[in-house]
Design an enzyme around this catalytic site. Structure first.
Site, PDB file in Angstrom:
ATOM      1  NE  ARG A  23      51.803 -23.444  88.460  1.00 27.36           N
ATOM      2  CZ  ARG A  23      52.165 -24.848  87.349  1.00 27.36           C
ATOM      3  NH1 ARG A  23      53.426 -25.025  87.933  1.00 27.36           N
ATOM      4  NH2 ARG A  23      51.610 -25.574  87.314  1.00 27.36           N
TER       5      ARG A  23
ATOM      6  NE  ARG B   9      46.024 -12.773  80.709  1.00 23.07           N
ATOM      7  CZ  ARG B   9      45.506 -12.205  82.375  1.00 23.07           C
ATOM      8  NH1 ARG B   9      45.003 -10.538  82.237  1.00 23.07           N
ATOM      9  NH2 ARG B   9      45.300 -13.482  82.355  1.00 23.07           N
ATOM     10  NE  ARG B  10      45.276 -13.629  86.128  1.00 20.33           N
ATOM     11  CZ  ARG B  10      45.481 -15.220  85.975  1.00 20.33           C
ATOM     12  NH1 ARG B  10      46.051 -15.511  86.855  1.00 20.33           N
ATOM     13  NH2 ARG B  10      44.085 -15.736  85.773  1.00 20.33           N
TER      14      ARG B  10
ATOM     15  CB  CYS C 205      52.169 -18.623  78.938  1.00 27.40           C
ATOM     16  SG  CYS C 205      53.754 -20.349  78.848  1.00 27.40           S
TER      17      CYS C 205
ATOM     18  CE  LYS D 136      43.381 -19.809  82.062  1.00 26.21           C
ATOM     19  NZ  LYS D 136      43.669 -18.102  82.595  1.00 26.21           N
ATOM     20  CG  ASP D 137      45.384 -24.740  79.843  1.00 28.11           C
ATOM     21  OD1 ASP D 137      45.832 -22.977  79.661  1.00 28.11           O
ATOM     22  OD2 ASP D 137      43.957 -25.346  80.268  1.00 28.11           O
TER      23      ASP D 137
ATOM     24  NE  ARG E  55      46.087 -21.159  91.052  1.00 31.05           N
ATOM     25  CZ  ARG E  55      45.939 -20.817  89.780  1.00 31.05           C
ATOM     26  NH1 ARG E  55      46.271 -19.932  89.742  1.00 31.05           N
ATOM     27  NH2 ARG E  55      45.416 -21.468  89.527  1.00 31.05           N
TER      28      ARG E  55
END
Length: 381
Positions: free
Chosen positions: A187, A169-170, A281, A118-119, A193
């Site tokens: 972040r 998105r979330r 993103c 996904k990166d 986190r």
């Protein structure tokens, strides 16, 4: 029609000859035929603990397939690792976690690089390709709660509880689903986190990828898994990718044994959907895929930043094709940046077309407007 879900079943690992476990992904080559005899294969990775764990898992698979070869891991920091005070969606750089690794690949300082798929942007820089897409871990998002909220779910949290996520998105999906909650950027790597969550009172919970938590051995922290009805996941989420130089046939042949055909086809469809939408993103784009009985189901959606406006559709296509000898002028064809000669080309084309067609459907219904407004609002934040 089957309900698209998280699991992918059907084709198994890329089929073309016998692999180490008999389910193989192309015939294993002796050292001299591999063309990499007598030197260390240098594997590039980010420095974070999760990145190292993911890279170690890929190197372990390669060592099992090629026990005579020596693999050396080269860790480095990326721009995304260094910029920790700004939301990823605000930075606007498509290759935040990949550029330094690709620079090392270009300079021949490493031979392959392991990424979270996904990166990786849907269009890679010239001269690079994704030579392997490994079997996908659970792609769903997970909720990790502050210790004082242990045992709760998002719907049971008090009004105005703050949820940490830097993913547009979330946030877009969950704002609509749980309007009583507030969402704030957070972040840092996984360790950072979780520390911010546990040691302060700023957040009631944070949203993370279930795959990363599982790979870190922190499954016990997952308080709630978010299914497709709550939150569609990111393109490529849960899958690992191995990036190589497109013309380095020896390394490309070596890593191709790692392709998982189910994961590959799902991710080609997802990446094609994202690419045709021109998403990234900085806009809320989400997917869900299921491969079952030779049918690939793709659900794709776009959202406004607050989730109030959205479009979501599902399409399907058949991907059961026999493997044919496809050497020749198209022997190094890429599908959204991925090279996989040991998976039927017609199946890859069908998966890519599915993504393009679903994106076209959403665009015909107004997705471009939703995404352009989301992009403008995000830039203005």
């Amino acid at each position: 029609m089957a309900e698209p879900g998280a699991a992918a079943v059907g084709l198994g690992r890329a089929e073309s000859g016998g692999g180490a476990d008999g389910a193989g992904a192309g015939p294993l080559l002796p050292r001299e035929e591999n063309g990499v005899d007598g030197r260390a294969i240098r594997v590039g990775t980010r420095r974070s603990q999760l990145a190292r764990i993911q890279t170690d898992s890929v190197v372990t698979m390669l060592r099992e397939l090629y026990p005579d070869l020596h693999f050396e891991i080269v860790a480095m920091s990326t721009t995304g690792d260094k910029i920790l005070d700004t939301a990823l969606s605000k930075i606007g750089e498509k290759s935040l976690f990949t550029k330094e690794l690709e620079n090392a690949l270009e300079r021949n300082e490493v031979d392959l690089v392991v990424h979270s798929l996904k990166d990786l942007p849907t269009s890679l820089p010239p001269g690079f390709t994704i030579g392997a897409v490994c079997k996908r871990e659970n792609p769903l998002d997970a909720v990790v709660f502050h210790p004082k909220n242990c045992g709760k779910t998002l719907s049971l949290l008090p009004e105005k509880s703050v949820i940490g996520t830097s993913s547009l998105r979330r946030a877009a999906q969950l704002k609509k689903k749980f309007p009583h909650l507030e969402f704030r950027d957070i972040r840092g790597n996984l360790n950072t986190r979780l520390k911010k969550l546990d040691e302060k009172e700023d957040f009631s919970a944070i949203i993370l990828a279930a795959a990363g938590l599982k790979r870190m051995g922190w499954e016990n922290r997952i308080g709630q898994l978010l299914g497709p009805e709550d939150c569609l996941y990111a393109v490529g989420q849960g899958a690992l990718a191995v990036e190589v130089r497109a013309k380095d046939q020896e390394i490309l042949n070596m890593v191709s044994a790692l392709h998982d055909a189910d994961t590959l086809l799902c991710c080609i469809a997802e990446r094609a959907f994202m690419k045709h939408l021109e998403g990234g993103c900085s806009v809320p784009v989400a997917v869900n895929t299921l491969l079952k009985d030779g049918q690939l189901y793709l659900t794709g959606a776009v959202y406004s930043l607050d989730g109030s406006d959205s479009l979501k559709e599902t399409m399907q296509t058949g991907v059961s094709y026999p493997h044919q000898n496809e050497d020749g002028p198209n022997d190094d064809v890429q599908h959204v940046g991925i090279t996989a000669k040991n998976v039927p080309g017609r199946a890859q084309e069908a998966a890519e077309n599915l993504g393009v067609e679903l994106a076209s459907l959403l665009l015909s219904k107004g997705a471009k407007h939703i995404l352009s407004v989301a992009r403008q609002l995000n830039d203005a934040r």
